[in-house]
Design an enzyme around this catalytic site. Structure first.
Site, mmCIF file in Angstrom:
data_model
loop_
_atom_site.group_PDB
_atom_site.id
_atom_site.type_symbol
_atom_site.label_atom_id
_atom_site.label_comp_id
_atom_site.label_asym_id
_atom_site.label_seq_id
_atom_site.Cartn_x
_atom_site.Cartn_y
_atom_site.Cartn_z
ATOM 1 N N ASP A 156 28.082 55.993 11.780
ATOM 2 C CA ASP A 156 26.720 55.477 11.832
ATOM 3 C C ASP A 156 25.856 56.624 12.371
ATOM 4 O O ASP A 156 26.400 57.554 12.989
ATOM 5 C CB ASP A 156 26.726 54.275 12.785
ATOM 6 C CG ASP A 156 25.339 53.889 13.237
ATOM 7 O OD1 ASP A 156 24.510 53.573 12.378
ATOM 8 O OD2 ASP A 156 25.083 53.901 14.460
ATOM 9 N N ASP A 178 22.021 56.594 13.935
ATOM 10 C CA ASP A 178 21.259 56.409 15.175
ATOM 11 C C ASP A 178 22.128 55.744 16.242
ATOM 12 O O ASP A 178 22.760 54.724 15.993
ATOM 13 C CB ASP A 178 19.995 55.576 14.923
ATOM 14 C CG ASP A 178 18.949 55.857 15.973
ATOM 15 O OD1 ASP A 178 18.358 56.954 15.936
ATOM 16 O OD2 ASP A 178 18.744 54.998 16.856
ATOM 17 N N ASN A 225 21.746 52.451 8.255
ATOM 18 C CA ASN A 225 20.877 51.365 7.800
ATOM 19 C C ASN A 225 19.414 51.790 7.787
ATOM 20 O O ASN A 225 18.547 51.004 7.419
ATOM 21 C CB ASN A 225 21.037 50.139 8.714
ATOM 22 C CG ASN A 225 22.170 49.238 8.254
ATOM 23 O OD1 ASN A 225 22.851 49.533 7.264
ATOM 24 N ND2 ASN A 225 22.384 48.142 8.978
ATOM 25 N N ASN A 226 19.153 53.009 8.207
ATOM 26 C CA ASN A 226 17.765 53.469 8.252
ATOM 27 C C ASN A 226 17.322 53.896 6.844
ATOM 28 O O ASN A 226 17.792 54.884 6.304
ATOM 29 C CB ASN A 226 17.642 54.636 9.230
ATOM 30 C CG ASN A 226 16.199 54.982 9.502
ATOM 31 O OD1 ASN A 226 15.346 54.832 8.635
ATOM 32 N ND2 ASN A 226 15.920 55.443 10.702
ATOM 33 N N HIS A 266 14.986 47.977 16.614
ATOM 34 C CA HIS A 266 15.574 49.268 16.972
ATOM 35 C C HIS A 266 14.949 49.773 18.246
ATOM 36 O O HIS A 266 13.760 49.575 18.471
ATOM 37 C CB HIS A 266 15.347 50.301 15.867
ATOM 38 C CG HIS A 266 15.912 49.842 14.578
ATOM 39 N ND1 HIS A 266 17.251 49.839 14.327
ATOM 40 C CD2 HIS A 266 15.316 49.294 13.497
ATOM 41 C CE1 HIS A 266 17.458 49.324 13.129
ATOM 42 N NE2 HIS A 266 16.306 48.974 12.608
ATOM 43 N N LYS A 319 24.935 47.880 6.117
ATOM 44 C CA LYS A 319 25.912 47.289 7.032
ATOM 45 C C LYS A 319 25.379 45.985 7.584
ATOM 46 O O LYS A 319 24.202 45.930 7.891
ATOM 47 C CB LYS A 319 26.175 48.265 8.207
ATOM 48 C CG LYS A 319 26.665 49.635 7.792
ATOM 49 C CD LYS A 319 26.612 50.612 8.960
ATOM 50 C CE LYS A 319 25.215 51.046 9.303
ATOM 51 N NZ LYS A 319 25.117 52.059 10.368
ATOM 52 N N ASP A 344 27.579 52.162 16.941
ATOM 53 C CA ASP A 344 27.091 51.777 18.275
ATOM 54 C C ASP A 344 26.617 50.323 18.323
ATOM 55 O O ASP A 344 26.268 49.844 19.390
ATOM 56 C CB ASP A 344 25.928 52.678 18.708
ATOM 57 C CG ASP A 344 24.667 52.396 17.920
ATOM 58 O OD1 ASP A 344 24.719 52.422 16.680
ATOM 59 O OD2 ASP A 344 23.624 52.097 18.543
HETATM 60 N N1 PLP Z 1 16.214 51.265 10.367
HETATM 61 C C1 PLP Z 1 15.257 51.871 11.091
HETATM 62 C C2 PLP Z 1 13.840 51.763 10.644
HETATM 63 C C3 PLP Z 1 15.578 52.602 12.228
HETATM 64 O O1 PLP Z 1 14.614 53.209 12.942
HETATM 65 C C4 PLP Z 1 16.939 52.685 12.631
HETATM 66 C C5 PLP Z 1 17.328 53.431 13.814
HETATM 67 O O2 PLP Z 1 16.575 54.163 14.404
HETATM 68 C C6 PLP Z 1 17.904 52.040 11.847
HETATM 69 C C7 PLP Z 1 17.504 51.335 10.735
HETATM 70 C C8 PLP Z 1 19.346 52.041 12.206
HETATM 71 O O3 PLP Z 1 19.967 53.212 11.766
HETATM 72 P P1 PLP Z 1 21.527 53.403 11.968
HETATM 73 O O4 PLP Z 1 22.228 52.492 11.010
HETATM 74 O O5 PLP Z 1 21.731 54.868 11.658
HETATM 75 O O6 PLP Z 1 21.825 53.087 13.385
HETATM 76 CA CA CA Z 2 23.267 52.705 14.972
#
Ligand code: PLP
Ligand code: CA
Length: 304
Positions: A27, A29, A61-62, A187, A218, A243
């Protein structure tokens, strides 16, 4: 699962786990970086895994950035050796789903940041152009595109009542697909603030349309299938590192992967233990097999 899960590991035990796997899914963030800051030791850990012949993939998921912009972010944050093919975002995978699985003919009405629109266009999918509505345009006279066959909802800082209204009109047609990039509720931002996630926008549209979105990101299995279709992964020899228990760990469990929770992001060890101690059987899907403080521990283990 081994010892019922939630096992804190480091050093030789962590080395043994890593040696038993061929592919590592990270993952982003909360694991690789927090916002614009790399997690200390993360670039070194990724490099060390690759040097030992592991394949590394990033599943985020970002949906706000297209893949190419992630490549630049990785480079900027000190990850010298990450390429576009290793990055699977919910925007990229949504576009892949519409092109390869739904084989969409017609247009997508996309609620989302520019990253979503760019990935859709890069996949050759027709998107309804976003245009400013004039002063006389309202929810009863706004133009609707007759070619729309899918609505996709992602994180959108320009989300509006008008977008919601148009989307629920399109969804009146039961043949029109309803997809969500990810179900994330919120977030963390700096200074203790949070921002609402795609899941909160999707929930608004689900209520308005009386329909349920199909989730691409996810914890849905699709992102793993998307990676597998390109790189032929074996779940048994793959590891998911995340995380957030409700997305990353459930994703790993859904796909049959071993799971590691890192404590550099959203979820805590205590929350994982609460799930582990719960009497509700379905809560077991939220329990990671292993817990590490940070992926910097991977580096330390590999150096043993
Ligand atoms: N979507 C957005 C808009 C975000 O800002 C973040 C994390 O900063 C995420 C999703 C989650 O990302 P990840 O799946 O990498 O934790
Ligand atoms: Ca994450």
């Amino acid at each position: 699962r081994a010892s019922g899960g939630c096992q804190k590991i480091r050093g030789a035990q962590l080395l043994e786990l890593l040696e038993s796997k061929h592919d590592v899914l990270f993952d982003c963030d909360g694991v690789i970086w927090n916002g614009e800051t790399a997690v200390a030791g993360a670039p070194e850990a990724v490099r060390a895994l690759k040097q030992r012949g592991k394949r590394v993939f990033f599943v985020t998921n970002n949906c706000t950035r297209p893949r190419q912009s992630y490549v630049q972010k990785f480079a900027r944050l000190g990850f010298a050796d990450v390429n576009e093919q290793e990055i699977f975002s919910s925007a990229y995978c949504s576009a892949a789903y519409l092109r390869d699985v739904a084989t969409l003919t017609g247009k997508v009405f996309a609620i989302g940041c520019p990253g979503v629109h760019t990935e859709l266009r890069d996949a050759g999918i027709a998107v309804v152009e976003e245009e400013e509505d004039g002063p006389d345009v309202n929810i009863s006279n706004c133009a609707l595109d007759p070619d729309v066959r899918a609505v996709l909802v992602g994180y959108d800082e320009k989300f509006s009542f008008m977008k919601l209204a148009k989307a629920c009109c399109y969804l009146r047609d039961s043949e029109c697909l309803f997809l969500a990039t990810d179900p994330d509720p919120w977030h963390p931002l700096r200074g203790g603030r949070i921002t609402p996630g795609s899941g909160s926008l999707t929930a608004a549209l689900e209520t308005a349309s009386s329909r349920k979105a199909m989730v691409i990101g996810k914890p849905s299995r699709f992102m793993f299938e998307c990676i597998s279709s390109q790189f032929d992964l074996d779940p048994e020899s793959s590891l998911m590192v995340g995380d957030r228990l409700e997305t990353d760990i459930v994703f790993g469990v859904n796909c049959g992967l071993s799971t590691v929770l890192t404590l550099t992001g959203v979820s805590t060890f205590e929350q994982a233990q609460v799930y582990k101690d719960s009497d509700e059987a379905e809560k077991k899907d939220f329990v990671p097999d292993y817990v590490v403080e940070s992926i910097a521990d991977f580096m330390e283990a590999l150096e043993e």
